[in-house]
Motif scaffolding. Structure first.
Motif, mmCIF file in Angstrom:
data_model
loop_
_atom_site.group_PDB
_atom_site.id
_atom_site.type_symbol
_atom_site.label_atom_id
_atom_site.label_comp_id
_atom_site.label_asym_id
_atom_site.label_seq_id
_atom_site.Cartn_x
_atom_site.Cartn_y
_atom_site.Cartn_z
ATOM 1 N N PRO A 1 0.832 -1.211 0.000
ATOM 2 C CA PRO A 1 0.000 0.000 0.000
ATOM 3 C C PRO A 1 0.863 1.256 0.000
ATOM 4 N N ALA A 2 0.480 2.245 -0.775
ATOM 5 C CA ALA A 2 1.235 3.499 -0.809
ATOM 6 C C ALA A 2 1.168 4.238 0.519
ATOM 7 N N THR A 3 0.161 3.922 1.323
ATOM 8 C CA THR A 3 0.017 4.568 2.625
ATOM 9 C C THR A 3 0.974 4.004 3.669
ATOM 10 N N ILE B 1 4.905 -3.664 -6.583
ATOM 11 C CA ILE B 1 3.890 -2.723 -7.056
ATOM 12 C C ILE B 1 3.399 -1.915 -5.859
ATOM 13 N N VAL B 2 3.617 -0.625 -5.890
ATOM 14 C CA VAL B 2 3.039 0.245 -4.864
ATOM 15 C C VAL B 2 1.616 0.568 -5.292
ATOM 16 N N ASP B 3 0.681 0.300 -4.396
ATOM 17 C CA ASP B 3 -0.738 0.338 -4.748
ATOM 18 C C ASP B 3 -1.399 1.640 -4.311
ATOM 19 N N LEU B 4 -1.976 2.341 -5.269
ATOM 20 C CA LEU B 4 -2.779 3.520 -4.988
ATOM 21 C C LEU B 4 -4.270 3.216 -5.065
ATOM 22 N N GLU B 5 -4.617 1.975 -5.441
ATOM 23 C CA GLU B 5 -6.015 1.648 -5.695
ATOM 24 C C GLU B 5 -6.671 0.882 -4.544
ATOM 25 N N ASP B 6 -6.859 -0.432 -4.683
ATOM 26 C CA ASP B 6 -7.685 -1.197 -3.749
ATOM 27 C C ASP B 6 -7.181 -1.169 -2.307
ATOM 28 N N ALA B 7 -5.867 -1.071 -2.108
ATOM 29 C CA ALA B 7 -5.320 -1.105 -0.750
ATOM 30 C C ALA B 7 -5.440 0.236 -0.033
ATOM 31 N N VAL B 8 -5.986 1.231 -0.709
ATOM 32 C CA VAL B 8 -6.076 2.579 -0.140
ATOM 33 C C VAL B 8 -7.539 3.011 -0.067
ATOM 34 N N ALA C 1 -2.080 9.084 0.065
ATOM 35 C CA ALA C 1 -1.287 8.005 -0.545
ATOM 36 C C ALA C 1 -0.381 8.558 -1.638
ATOM 37 N N ARG C 2 -0.913 9.450 -2.482
ATOM 38 C CA ARG C 2 -0.090 10.051 -3.536
ATOM 39 C C ARG C 2 1.052 10.869 -2.939
ATOM 40 N N GLU C 3 0.751 11.624 -1.907
ATOM 41 C CA GLU C 3 1.789 12.427 -1.254
ATOM 42 C C GLU C 3 2.867 11.533 -0.647
ATOM 43 N N SER C 4 2.439 10.444 -0.039
ATOM 44 C CA SER C 4 3.383 9.513 0.568
ATOM 45 C C SER C 4 4.295 8.885 -0.479
ATOM 46 N N LEU C 5 3.702 8.466 -1.605
ATOM 47 C CA LEU C 5 4.507 7.878 -2.678
ATOM 48 C C LEU C 5 5.434 8.923 -3.282
ATOM 49 N N ASP C 6 4.947 10.137 -3.456
ATOM 50 C CA ASP C 6 5.763 11.226 -3.982
ATOM 51 C C ASP C 6 7.004 11.424 -3.113
ATOM 52 N N PRO D 1 15.662 7.768 -5.050
ATOM 53 C CA PRO D 1 15.732 7.724 -6.518
ATOM 54 C C PRO D 1 16.299 6.420 -7.066
ATOM 55 N N GLN D 2 16.984 5.646 -6.209
ATOM 56 C CA GLN D 2 17.548 4.371 -6.657
ATOM 57 C C GLN D 2 16.522 3.248 -6.636
ATOM 58 N N ALA D 3 15.415 3.456 -5.953
ATOM 59 C CA ALA D 3 14.382 2.417 -5.846
ATOM 60 C C ALA D 3 13.663 2.263 -7.173
ATOM 61 N N ARG D 4 13.516 1.022 -7.629
ATOM 62 C CA ARG D 4 12.820 0.727 -8.884
ATOM 63 C C ARG D 4 11.530 0.007 -8.535
ATOM 64 N N LEU D 5 10.406 0.594 -8.870
ATOM 65 C CA LEU D 5 9.126 -0.008 -8.509
ATOM 66 C C LEU D 5 8.069 0.275 -9.561
ATOM 67 N N MET D 6 7.011 -0.526 -9.497
ATOM 68 C CA MET D 6 5.840 -0.348 -10.330
ATOM 69 C C MET D 6 4.756 0.328 -9.491
ATOM 70 N N VAL D 7 3.776 0.912 -10.150
ATOM 71 C CA VAL D 7 2.674 1.552 -9.434
ATOM 72 C C VAL D 7 1.354 1.108 -10.047
ATOM 73 N N ARG D 8 0.429 0.681 -9.164
ATOM 74 C CA ARG D 8 -0.951 0.477 -9.622
ATOM 75 C C ARG D 8 -1.712 1.759 -9.341
#
Length: 275
Positions: free
Chosen positions: A13-15, A32-39, A47-52, A59-66
């Motif tokens: 969860p992005a939160t 996958i960092v989730d902005l959808e069902d887990a939030v 959640a968007r602010e937290s992920l931001d 910057p070295q972290a490589r991740l996907m986002v739902r």
């Protein structure tokens, strides 16, 4: 890791930004960092602010986002956030049902994973797979089952969901996409059931599986990794290829072009896992 090699893809969860780093350090092949069902709806902006903040500080972290589903008030805001960061490697688009929604996401210039989890999404597959930017399909069996009114866990429900899997596989192959990714399994503690689901998905042509908990990772990774016996068989086939022209017999079985291609695929996967 190469997208061809992804076996386990773990949702976070992005939160809960403290869990993102832990997930990236786990045996998961991708996160996958989730902005959808887990939030919760009330927490979407947070959640968007937290992920931001996480992306900016790591910057070295490589991740996907739902992101949130197309048609929601959050979709374009989520895409705008992701487009600012090169370390967001891919976008998972839930409840994908239209080419237009994918074309909007494609402006972020990141590979897209449409998540097929509705009847409309299934019906749109013949066109969705040809949208520029689509890399591979993923399956949302739980949402699909709920929409279709299936009785969870029954043979009848399994049969219908397998027809959905068939559609994802066929349209992926026809469009030249990477093999699709299997849905999450609802069980966390039943590792035998998770392993069986992953093994079955691999047998059906899927190349990896979505995960909701770190405990699911070991059985899923093992299921999608060629065994020592498979590698030994593939090596034996390729040794035979070097000694024959055309089809030949190996241990009482005919070896021709499709069998050779399968052996090459096993060895390619084994090589990626070892690298």
């Amino acid at each position: 890791m190469s997208p061809d090699a992804l076996r386990s893809i773990l949702f976070v969860p992005a939160t809960r930004p403290e869990r993102i780093a832990k997930a990236l350090a786990s045996p998961a092949d991708a996160v996958i960092v989730d902005l959808e069902d887990a939030v919760a709806e009330s927490d979407k902006a947070v959640a968007r602010e937290s992920l931001d903040t996480f992306l900016n500080h790591n910057p070295q972290a490589r991740l996907m986002v739902r992101v949130n589903a197309p048609g929601t008030g959050h979709y374009k805001s989520d895409l705008a956030l992701c487009s600012r960061y090169a370390n967001v490697t891919r976008l998972v688009i839930p409840k994908t049902e239209s080419c237009q929604a994918l074309e909007t996401a494609a402006t972020c210039n990141k590979p897209l994973w449409p998540l097929i989890e509705t009847a409309r999404g299934l019906l749109a597959l013949p066109t969705l797979v040809y949208v520029s930017g689509v890399e591979r399909l993923s399956f949302g069996a739980l949402d699909m089952g709920a929409e279709l009114g299936l009785e969870t866990g029954t043979p009848g429900a399994q049969q219908i969901l397998d027809q959905s899997r068939y559609a994802l596989l066929i349209h992926s192959r026809a469009a030249g996409l990477m093999a699709p990714i299997e849905s999450v399994h609802p069980s966390i503690e039943d590792t035998a059931a998770i392993a069986q689901a992953a093994k079955r998905a691999r047998e059906m042509g899927f190349s990896g599986m979505l995960c909701i908990h770190p405990k699911q990772l070991p059985p899923i990774n093992q299921a999608f990794t060629p065994s020592e016996a498979e590698i030994a068989w593939a090596n034996k086939v390729m040794e035979g290829v070097a000694q024959h022209t055309g089809a030949f017999s190996l241990d009482g079985q005919m070896v021709d072009a499709p069998v050779i291609a399968r052996a090459q695929g096993v060895l390619a996967k084994a090589k990626v896992r070892a690298s």
